[in-house]
Design a protein around this motif. Structure first.
Motif, PDB file in Angstrom:
ATOM      1  N   ILE A  50     -34.388  14.925  77.400  1.00  0.00           N
ATOM      2  CA  ILE A  50     -33.072  15.531  77.197  1.00  0.00           C
ATOM      3  C   ILE A  50     -31.952  14.789  77.937  1.00  0.00           C
ATOM      4  CG2 ILE A  50     -33.394  17.227  79.042  1.00  0.00           C
ATOM      5  CD1 ILE A  50     -31.824  19.236  77.344  1.00  0.00           C
ATOM      6  N   ASP A  51     -32.192  14.424  79.189  1.00  0.00           N
ATOM      7  CA  ASP A  51     -31.135  13.765  79.969  1.00  0.00           C
ATOM      8  C   ASP A  51     -30.789  12.379  79.431  1.00  0.00           C
ATOM      9  OD1 ASP A  51     -30.749  15.909  81.731  1.00  0.00           O
ATOM     10  OD2 ASP A  51     -32.433  15.258  82.983  1.00  0.00           O
ATOM     11  N   ASP A  52     -31.754  11.725  78.799  1.00  0.00           N
ATOM     12  CA  ASP A  52     -31.522  10.383  78.261  1.00  0.00           C
ATOM     13  C   ASP A  52     -30.794  10.393  76.913  1.00  0.00           C
ATOM     14  OD1 ASP A  52     -32.868   9.214  80.444  1.00  0.00           O
ATOM     15  OD2 ASP A  52     -34.801   9.560  79.464  1.00  0.00           O
ATOM     16  N   ILE A  53     -30.915  11.484  76.168  1.00  0.00           N
ATOM     17  CA  ILE A  53     -30.355  11.498  74.818  1.00  0.00           C
ATOM     18  C   ILE A  53     -29.121  12.369  74.650  1.00  0.00           C
ATOM     19  CG2 ILE A  53     -32.576  10.975  73.753  1.00  0.00           C
ATOM     20  CD1 ILE A  53     -32.640  13.996  72.911  1.00  0.00           C
ATOM     21  N   VAL A  54     -28.808  13.201  75.634  1.00  0.00           N
ATOM     22  CA  VAL A  54     -27.775  14.212  75.441  1.00  0.00           C
ATOM     23  C   VAL A  54     -26.379  13.599  75.227  1.00  0.00           C
ATOM     24  CG1 VAL A  54     -27.268  14.705  77.879  1.00  0.00           C
ATOM     25  CG2 VAL A  54     -27.014  16.505  76.172  1.00  0.00           C
ATOM     26  N   GLU A  55     -26.047  12.546  75.941  1.00  0.00           N
ATOM     27  CA  GLU A  55     -24.702  11.937  75.778  1.00  0.00           C
ATOM     28  C   GLU A  55     -24.543  11.273  74.401  1.00  0.00           C
ATOM     29  OE1 GLU A  55     -20.878  11.452  76.662  1.00  0.00           O
ATOM     30  OE2 GLU A  55     -22.237  12.416  78.080  1.00  0.00           O
ATOM     31  N   PRO A  56     -25.496  10.413  73.960  1.00  0.00           N
ATOM     32  CA  PRO A  56     -25.358   9.858  72.607  1.00  0.00           C
ATOM     33  C   PRO A  56     -25.408  10.937  71.523  1.00  0.00           C
ATOM     34  CG  PRO A  56     -27.140   8.744  73.802  1.00  0.00           C
ATOM     35  CD  PRO A  56     -26.609   9.825  74.687  1.00  0.00           C
ATOM     36  N   LYS A  58     -24.327  14.004  71.834  1.00  0.00           N
ATOM     37  CA  LYS A  58     -23.001  14.639  71.855  1.00  0.00           C
ATOM     38  C   LYS A  58     -22.012  13.820  71.027  1.00  0.00           C
ATOM     39  CE  LYS A  58     -19.904  13.891  74.857  1.00  0.00           C
ATOM     40  NZ  LYS A  58     -18.957  13.657  75.894  1.00  0.00           N
ATOM     41  N   ASN A  59     -22.028  12.500  71.202  1.00  0.00           N
ATOM     42  CA  ASN A  59     -21.118  11.624  70.456  1.00  0.00           C
ATOM     43  C   ASN A  59     -21.381  11.688  68.953  1.00  0.00           C
ATOM     44  OD1 ASN A  59     -19.947  10.838  72.882  1.00  0.00           O
ATOM     45  ND2 ASN A  59     -21.256   9.040  73.093  1.00  0.00           N
ATOM     46  N   LEU A  60     -22.656  11.714  68.560  1.00  0.00           N
ATOM     47  CA  LEU A  60     -23.007  11.797  67.135  1.00  0.00           C
ATOM     48  C   LEU A  60     -22.569  13.132  66.524  1.00  0.00           C
ATOM     49  CD1 LEU A  60     -26.551  10.194  67.195  1.00  0.00           C
ATOM     50  CD2 LEU A  60     -24.546   9.293  66.032  1.00  0.00           C
ATOM     51  N   ILE A  61     -22.801  14.207  67.246  1.00  0.00           N
ATOM     52  CA  ILE A  61     -22.428  15.529  66.733  1.00  0.00           C
ATOM     53  C   ILE A  61     -20.909  15.637  66.598  1.00  0.00           C
ATOM     54  CG2 ILE A  61     -22.376  18.005  67.296  1.00  0.00           C
ATOM     55  CD1 ILE A  61     -25.213  17.590  68.501  1.00  0.00           C
ATOM     56  N   ASN A  62     -20.180  15.168  67.598  1.00  0.00           N
ATOM     57  CA  ASN A  62     -18.714  15.226  67.533  1.00  0.00           C
ATOM     58  C   ASN A  62     -18.170  14.341  66.427  1.00  0.00           C
ATOM     59  OD1 ASN A  62     -18.440  17.163  69.518  1.00  0.00           O
ATOM     60  ND2 ASN A  62     -18.315  15.662  71.168  1.00  0.00           N
ATOM     61  N   LYS A  63     -18.818  13.215  66.174  1.00  0.00           N
ATOM     62  CA  LYS A  63     -18.401  12.344  65.057  1.00  0.00           C
ATOM     63  C   LYS A  63     -18.659  13.061  63.731  1.00  0.00           C
ATOM     64  CE  LYS A  63     -16.997   8.611  65.221  1.00  0.00           C
ATOM     65  NZ  LYS A  63     -15.606   8.145  65.234  1.00  0.00           N
ATOM     66  N   SER A  64     -19.764  13.782  63.649  1.00  0.00           N
ATOM     67  CA  SER A  64     -20.069  14.564  62.456  1.00  0.00           C
ATOM     68  C   SER A  64     -18.986  15.621  62.222  1.00  0.00           C
ATOM     69  CB  SER A  64     -21.435  15.235  62.622  1.00  0.00           C
ATOM     70  OG  SER A  64     -21.704  16.122  61.578  1.00  0.00           O
ATOM     71  N   PHE A  65     -18.560  16.294  63.297  1.00  0.00           N
ATOM     72  CA  PHE A  65     -17.491  17.286  63.183  1.00  0.00           C
ATOM     73  C   PHE A  65     -16.190  16.626  62.740  1.00  0.00           C
ATOM     74  CE2 PHE A  65     -19.377  20.376  66.578  1.00  0.00           C
ATOM     75  CZ  PHE A  65     -20.377  20.724  65.693  1.00  0.00           C
ATOM     76  N   GLU A  66     -15.876  15.498  63.333  1.00  0.00           N
ATOM     77  CA  GLU A  66     -14.630  14.797  63.042  1.00  0.00           C
ATOM     78  C   GLU A  66     -14.570  14.364  61.577  1.00  0.00           C
ATOM     79  OE1 GLU A  66     -12.732  10.586  64.425  1.00  0.00           O
ATOM     80  OE2 GLU A  66     -13.632  11.825  66.002  1.00  0.00           O
ATOM     81  N   LYS A  67     -15.698  13.900  61.051  1.00  0.00           N
ATOM     82  CA  LYS A  67     -15.756  13.422  59.658  1.00  0.00           C
ATOM     83  C   LYS A  67     -16.054  14.541  58.665  1.00  0.00           C
ATOM     84  CE  LYS A  67     -15.376   9.007  60.643  1.00  0.00           C
ATOM     85  NZ  LYS A  67     -14.227   8.241  60.266  1.00  0.00           N
ATOM     86  N   CYS A  68     -16.370  15.731  59.181  1.00  0.00           N
ATOM     87  CA  CYS A  68     -16.731  16.873  58.328  1.00  0.00           C
ATOM     88  C   CYS A  68     -17.916  16.539  57.424  1.00  0.00           C
ATOM     89  CB  CYS A  68     -15.546  17.337  57.486  1.00  0.00           C
ATOM     90  SG  CYS A  68     -14.208  17.972  58.462  1.00  0.00           S
ATOM     91  N   LYS A  69     -18.885  15.854  57.994  1.00  0.00           N
ATOM     92  CA  LYS A  69     -20.075  15.473  57.225  1.00  0.00           C
ATOM     93  C   LYS A  69     -21.330  15.732  58.044  1.00  0.00           C
ATOM     94  CE  LYS A  69     -18.017  11.866  54.408  1.00  0.00           C
ATOM     95  NZ  LYS A  69     -18.019  12.417  53.120  1.00  0.00           N
ATOM     96  N   PHE A  70     -22.302  16.328  57.377  1.00  0.00           N
ATOM     97  CA  PHE A  70     -23.615  16.513  57.977  1.00  0.00           C
ATOM     98  C   PHE A  70     -24.396  15.238  57.678  1.00  0.00           C
ATOM     99  CE2 PHE A  70     -27.828  18.237  58.626  1.00  0.00           C
ATOM    100  CZ  PHE A  70     -27.635  19.241  59.573  1.00  0.00           C
ATOM    101  N   PRO A  71     -24.922  14.555  58.696  1.00  0.00           N
ATOM    102  CA  PRO A  71     -25.604  13.272  58.465  1.00  0.00           C
ATOM    103  C   PRO A  71     -26.694  13.367  57.392  1.00  0.00           C
ATOM    104  CG  PRO A  71     -25.350  13.672  60.806  1.00  0.00           C
ATOM    105  CD  PRO A  71     -24.925  14.922  60.106  1.00  0.00           C
TER     106      PRO A  71
END
Length: 186
Positions: A50-56, A58-71
């Motif tokens: 969890i500690d190794d992956i949480v920051e990347p 977070k960035n992926l999820i926020n990018k998904s929100f920003e683009k309004c697209k579910f990967p």
């Protein structure tokens, strides 16, 4: 950050960015299972790294929100046949179980939390709704129904109950109607 655009009204849902803390809380609530989705990553591994992956993440999820697209890759599932009952297994006795990626579950839970907050804030959901609501369950629905029946009995009123179980109910919802309804609610 942006919100998914549609017809705007005074109550447009804004999907605010996620945080490391929120993601960690979501992951902690995921059961440590050895089952995997199509990416073959077991749920229990996510708890360990969890500690190794949480920051990347977070960035992926926020990018998904920003683009309004579910990967697209998170929309995939691995379908497994599960027997409905014990004994001889016939093809008709199997039900499909769709296993999705743990990352899909994390993103879905974060979106779900925002949706529930929005619906609660603007009182969109009926007070009679018990499923998928905090502090409510089948038990609270039965308790409420029992109270209603008891009041009718004590007031010597007529009473009747009709229970319906619609097979594949969600498959019958017209998508265009659902989209218009969602836009109406923001």
């Amino acid at each position: 950050m942006s919100y998914c655009r549609g017809l705007q009204n005074s109550h447009t849902m804004y999907v605010h960015p996620t945080t490391v803390t929120e993601i960690k809380n979501v992951i902690k609530k995921i059961k440590k299972k050895s089952t995997t989705g199509p990416d073959e990553i077991p749920y229990k591994i996510i708890h360990e790294i969890i500690d190794d992956i949480v920051e990347p993440l977070k960035n992926l999820i926020n990018k998904s929100f920003e683009k309004c697209k579910f990967p697209q890759n998170l929309k995939l599932s691995k379908n497994v046949p599960i027997p409905k009952k014990k004994g001889n297994i016939l093809l008709n006795d199997l039900r499909p179980l769709a296993l999705t990626s743990v990352f899909s579950k994390i993103l879905e839970r974060i979106i779900f939390n925002r949706l529930v907050d929005f619906l609660d804030k603007f009182n969109v959901v009926s007070s009679s709704q018990h499923a998928y609501r905090k502090g409510r369950s089948c038990n609270t629905a039965v308790f409420e129904l029992t109270n209603i029946i008891n009041k009718k009995i004590s007031n010597k009123k007529k009473r009747g109950i009709l229970f319906l179980d619609l097979s594949k109910a969600f498959d019958t919802v017209p998508i265009n109607l659902l989209c218009r309804k969602l836009e109406m609610y923001g």
